[in-house]
Design an enzyme around this catalytic site. Structure first.
Site, PDB file in Angstrom:
ATOM      1  N   GLY A  12       0.815  -1.210   0.000  1.00 37.35           N
ATOM      2  CA  GLY A  12       0.000   0.000   0.000  1.00 37.35           C
ATOM      3  C   GLY A  12       0.850   1.263   0.000  1.00 37.35           C
ATOM      4  O   GLY A  12       2.073   1.212   0.143  1.00 37.35           O
ATOM      5  N   ASP A  13       0.200   2.401  -0.257  1.00 38.80           N
ATOM      6  CA  ASP A  13       0.843   3.710  -0.263  1.00 38.80           C
ATOM      7  C   ASP A  13       1.967   3.823  -1.283  1.00 38.80           C
ATOM      8  O   ASP A  13       2.955   4.530  -1.068  1.00 38.80           O
ATOM      9  CB  ASP A  13       1.366   4.060   1.146  1.00 38.80           C
ATOM     10  N   LYS A  16      -0.540   5.096  -5.759  1.00 38.89           N
ATOM     11  CA  LYS A  16      -1.627   4.731  -6.684  1.00 38.89           C
ATOM     12  C   LYS A  16      -2.451   5.958  -7.050  1.00 38.89           C
ATOM     13  O   LYS A  16      -2.895   6.106  -8.183  1.00 38.89           O
ATOM     14  CB  LYS A  16      -2.539   3.665  -6.057  1.00 38.89           C
ATOM     15  N   GLY A  40      -5.942   5.786   1.593  1.00 37.87           N
ATOM     16  CA  GLY A  40      -5.637   7.216   1.600  1.00 37.87           C
ATOM     17  C   GLY A  40      -4.813   7.491   0.365  1.00 37.87           C
ATOM     18  O   GLY A  40      -3.667   7.081   0.292  1.00 37.87           O
ATOM     19  N   HIS A  41      -5.410   8.094  -0.645  1.00 36.71           N
ATOM     20  CA  HIS A  41      -4.732   8.321  -1.918  1.00 36.71           C
ATOM     21  C   HIS A  41      -4.498   9.812  -2.090  1.00 36.71           C
ATOM     22  O   HIS A  41      -5.440  10.598  -2.102  1.00 36.71           O
ATOM     23  CB  HIS A  41      -5.569   7.758  -3.067  1.00 36.71           C
ATOM     24  N   GLN A 223      -5.095  -0.273  -1.124  1.00 39.13           N
ATOM     25  CA  GLN A 223      -4.133  -1.156  -0.434  1.00 39.13           C
ATOM     26  C   GLN A 223      -3.122  -1.714  -1.450  1.00 39.13           C
ATOM     27  O   GLN A 223      -2.783  -1.024  -2.384  1.00 39.13           O
ATOM     28  CB  GLN A 223      -4.837  -2.281   0.342  1.00 39.13           C
TER      29      GLN A 223
HETATM   30  P1  GDP Z   1      -1.456   5.563  -2.384  1.00 38.04           P
HETATM   31  O1  GDP Z   1      -2.196   5.137  -1.165  1.00 38.04           O
HETATM   32  O2  GDP Z   1      -0.848   4.431  -3.105  1.00 38.04           O
HETATM   33  O3  GDP Z   1      -2.252   6.452  -3.287  1.00 38.04           O
HETATM   34  O4  GDP Z   1      -0.226   6.437  -1.860  1.00 38.04           O
HETATM   35  P2  GDP Z   1      -0.303   7.597  -0.743  1.00 38.04           P
HETATM   36  O5  GDP Z   1      -0.949   8.786  -1.348  1.00 38.04           O
HETATM   37  O6  GDP Z   1      -0.845   7.079   0.531  1.00 38.04           O
HETATM   38  O7  GDP Z   1       1.240   7.830  -0.474  1.00 38.04           O
HETATM   39  C1  GDP Z   1       2.113   8.238  -1.480  1.00 38.04           C
HETATM   40  C2  GDP Z   1       2.718   9.603  -1.094  1.00 38.04           C
HETATM   41  O8  GDP Z   1       3.840   9.878  -1.910  1.00 38.04           O
HETATM   42  C3  GDP Z   1       1.779  10.772  -1.291  1.00 38.04           C
HETATM   43  O9  GDP Z   1       2.038  11.735  -0.320  1.00 38.04           O
HETATM   44  C4  GDP Z   1       2.147  11.299  -2.686  1.00 38.04           C
HETATM   45  O10 GDP Z   1       1.869  12.670  -2.849  1.00 38.04           O
HETATM   46  C5  GDP Z   1       3.629  11.050  -2.676  1.00 38.04           C
HETATM   47  N1  GDP Z   1       4.232  10.761  -3.990  1.00 38.04           N
HETATM   48  C6  GDP Z   1       3.725  10.056  -5.024  1.00 38.04           C
HETATM   49  N2  GDP Z   1       4.636   9.915  -5.997  1.00 38.04           N
HETATM   50  C7  GDP Z   1       5.763  10.544  -5.566  1.00 38.04           C
HETATM   51  C8  GDP Z   1       7.079  10.712  -6.103  1.00 38.04           C
HETATM   52  O11 GDP Z   1       7.417  10.245  -7.185  1.00 38.04           O
HETATM   53  N3  GDP Z   1       7.980  11.387  -5.329  1.00 38.04           N
HETATM   54  C9  GDP Z   1       7.660  11.897  -4.108  1.00 38.04           C
HETATM   55  N4  GDP Z   1       8.597  12.535  -3.434  1.00 38.04           N
HETATM   56  N5  GDP Z   1       6.426  11.755  -3.578  1.00 38.04           N
HETATM   57  C10 GDP Z   1       5.498  11.087  -4.283  1.00 38.04           C
HETATM   58  P1  IMO Z   2      -3.830   2.678   0.468  1.00 38.16           P
HETATM   59  O1  IMO Z   2      -4.948   2.450  -0.491  1.00 38.16           O
HETATM   60  C1  IMO Z   2      -1.318   1.038   3.585  1.00 38.16           C
HETATM   61  C2  IMO Z   2      -3.227  -1.774   6.363  1.00 38.16           C
HETATM   62  C3  IMO Z   2      -3.407  -1.369   7.812  1.00 38.16           C
HETATM   63  C4  IMO Z   2      -3.286  -2.718   8.481  1.00 38.16           C
HETATM   64  C5  IMO Z   2      -4.002  -3.643   7.498  1.00 38.16           C
HETATM   65  C6  IMO Z   2      -5.470  -3.915   7.831  1.00 38.16           C
HETATM   66  O2  IMO Z   2      -3.677   4.083   0.888  1.00 38.16           O
HETATM   67  O3  IMO Z   2      -2.573   2.089  -0.067  1.00 38.16           O
HETATM   68  P2  IMO Z   2      -7.686  -2.483   7.640  1.00 38.16           P
HETATM   69  O4  IMO Z   2      -8.080  -1.180   8.276  1.00 38.16           O
HETATM   70  O5  IMO Z   2      -7.717  -2.479   6.156  1.00 38.16           O
HETATM   71  O6  IMO Z   2      -8.433  -3.656   8.211  1.00 38.16           O
HETATM   72  O7  IMO Z   2      -6.143  -2.710   8.085  1.00 38.16           O
HETATM   73  O8  IMO Z   2      -3.926  -3.000   6.237  1.00 38.16           O
HETATM   74  N1  IMO Z   2      -3.794  -0.839   5.368  1.00 38.16           N
HETATM   75  C7  IMO Z   2      -3.063  -0.043   4.584  1.00 38.16           C
HETATM   76  N2  IMO Z   2      -1.738   0.175   4.531  1.00 38.16           N
HETATM   77  N3  IMO Z   2      -2.118   1.655   2.711  1.00 38.16           N
HETATM   78  C8  IMO Z   2      -3.448   1.425   2.723  1.00 38.16           C
HETATM   79  O9  IMO Z   2      -4.281   1.891   1.789  1.00 38.16           O
HETATM   80  C9  IMO Z   2      -3.992   0.574   3.721  1.00 38.16           C
HETATM   81  N4  IMO Z   2      -5.236   0.150   4.032  1.00 38.16           N
HETATM   82  C10 IMO Z   2      -5.093  -0.724   5.038  1.00 38.16           C
HETATM   83  O10 IMO Z   2      -2.406  -0.476   8.228  1.00 38.16           O
HETATM   84  O11 IMO Z   2      -1.946  -3.106   8.532  1.00 38.16           O
HETATM   85 MG    MG Z   3      -2.243   5.531   0.860  1.00 37.30          MG
END
Ligand code: GDP
Ligand code: IMO
Ligand code: MG
Length: 424
Positions: A12-13, A16, A40-41, A223
């Protein structure tokens, strides 16, 4: 790209949100197929930051119809708040479509999520406490209440009565909590109904018609592969299927419809919550990744655990999703390290593993076998063409694709839309 899935190849994170937003420019529909507001995107447009939890990342383009599929779990208050927050920033959420068959996250799901985690103590998953797991439990035990039930108050109350009778027993007798009140919940949820009704539709049909008419549909995973309930590091996973197959069941389309499956991977790796993590760094390098990468959760603000890229896990993600390509994000974060490492195998319990281990016991004992690469130690955030990256950065990207076995077609060097390099 008539039907493209964009999903997380790690825990995750991965970025995406950014990648989905980028591809949304030429999309007609952007569809979430699983998860809920545990996601959280983050999207950054001209310096403005948008954090979406339930609404698909395509919403920022007025030409896109954002769709929440049947495989998602919907907290109606979160949905309405997110729509209001977008409207307050000048983005019209009127186009959002929600499946009538998506399941509702109820107040007892949130409460159970919290008390079940407390009960697990040292074995806790570290969930987002948004009620995700208990909502999917009810879906599969057939106690669930769906979005469509909001529009028939009699049925809604009947279903709530049955569910609450059971939940209150569990809350009071097992977890020593106060019972929840049926009227209070019914009034709250039925109060949301008039605002949600205009958004509710048969989303499977909507997507099918779009595909039939040659429109471009993006499926946005939440995720990541290693958090998949079937293919992830169970039990430290979420309760749905972020892997590519989830896009079929979570929307109601056949697997043949999917043309392109893009795995989003960070140039390193992170994990939030508990569970095994072979390449986790507990030293100053890991701390530097957290600080430079801003690795704090979008949803819960929790510090993300960080480590070197894991090519064993990445190859696994390519396999279980049938990835056709990769989008490699946050390459700029690695600019701060003179030497870079990639895990190419694991040593565990006296054996070398080049495939992601099936057994938890093996995974827990994994010591990564690293390959070292030179860093580039130069600011690459302003680079806009792949050819203009320092040679060492290109070598890193090309080594990742060799190890993964699929091409890296997109490289991200910053959070903004423009900080993206496309490769043919
Ligand atoms: P998601 O859950 O997969 O959508 O990812 P998140 O948004 O939770 O976490 C990704 C974080 O990295 C966010 O704060 C984005 O703004 C940031 N981000 C995405 N791509 C890049 C990159 O290429 N470089 C940097 N420095 N930050 C990035
Ligand atoms: P995005 O879409 C990272 C993790 C939680 C926990 C496990 C189960 O932003 O990538 P839940 O609340 O789903 O039952 O928690 O999954 N988790 C994530 N980790 N990014 C996420 O979403 C997540 N959504 C859930 O931290 O370990
Ligand atoms: Mg995220």
């Amino acid at each position: 790209m008539p039907a493209t899935v964009i999903l997380g190849a790690q825990w995750g994170d991965e970025g995406k949100g950014k990648i989905t937003d980028l591809f949304s420019e030429s999309a007609d529909l952007v569809v979430r197929y699983q998860g809920g507001n545990n996601a959280g995107h983050t999207i950054v447009v001209e310096g403005e930051r948008y954090a979406l939890s339930l609404i698909p990342s395509g919403v920022l383009y007025p030409s896109v119809t954002p769709v929440i599929g049947n495989g998602c779990v919907v907290d109606p208050k979160v949905l309405l708040d997110e729509m209001d927050a977008l409207a307050a920033r000048g983005i019209d959420p009127g186009r959002v479509r929600v499946s009538a068959n998506a399941h509702l996250i109820m107040p007892y799901h949130r409460k159970l999520d919290a008390v079940m985690e407390r009960y697990l103590g040292g074995q806790r998953i570290g969930t987002t406490k948004r009620g995700i797991g208990p909502a999917y439990m009810d879906k599969f035990s057939r106690f669930g209440i769906r979005v469509q039930d909001l529009f028939d108050p009699k049925i809604f109350r009947q279903k709530l009565e049955v569910a609450l009778r059971e939940k209150n027993q569990i809350l009071t007798r097992v977890y020593n909590q106060l019972p929840l009140d049926l009227d209070e919940i019914a009034d709250e949820y039925l109060g949301y109904a008039p605002r949600i009704l205009p958004h509710v539709t048969d989303t499977s049909l909507l997507v099918w018609e779009a595909l039939r008419d040659g429109e471009t549909v993006l499926f946005e995973g939440a995720q990541g592969t290693l958090l998949d309930v079937d293919h992830g590091t169970y039990p430290f996973v979420t309760s749905s299927n972020p892997t590519a197959g989830g896009a079929c069941t979570g929307v109601g389309i056949g697997p043949g419809a999917l043309d392109r499956i893009i795995g989003v991977a960070k140039a390193y790796i992170s994990r939030v919550g508990t569970g095994p993590f072979p390449t986790e760094l507990h030293d100053e390098i890991g701390e530097k990744m957290v600080q430079i990468g801003g690795e704090f959760g979008t949803v819960t603000g929790r510090r993300r655990r960080c480590g070197w890229l894991d090519a064993v896990a990445l190859r696994y993600a390519v396999r279980v999703n049938g990835l056709t390509e990769l989008a490699l994000t946050k390459l700029d974060v690695l600019s701060h390290f003179e030497t870079l490492k990639i895990a190419v195998a694991y040593d565990s319990l006296g054996e070398r593993h080049t495939e992601f281990p099936r057994q938890q016991r093996v995974l827990y004992n994994c010591v990564p076998v690293y390959e070292e690469l030179d860093g580039w130690v130069a600011d690459i955030t302003g680079v806009r063409r792949y050819e203009d990256l320092p040679a060492a950065a290109r070598r890193y990207v090309e080594r990742v694709e060799e190890l993964a076995g699929v091409p890296v077609t997109t490289v991200s060097v910053g959070p903004g839309r423009d900080a993206t390099l496309f490769r043919s």
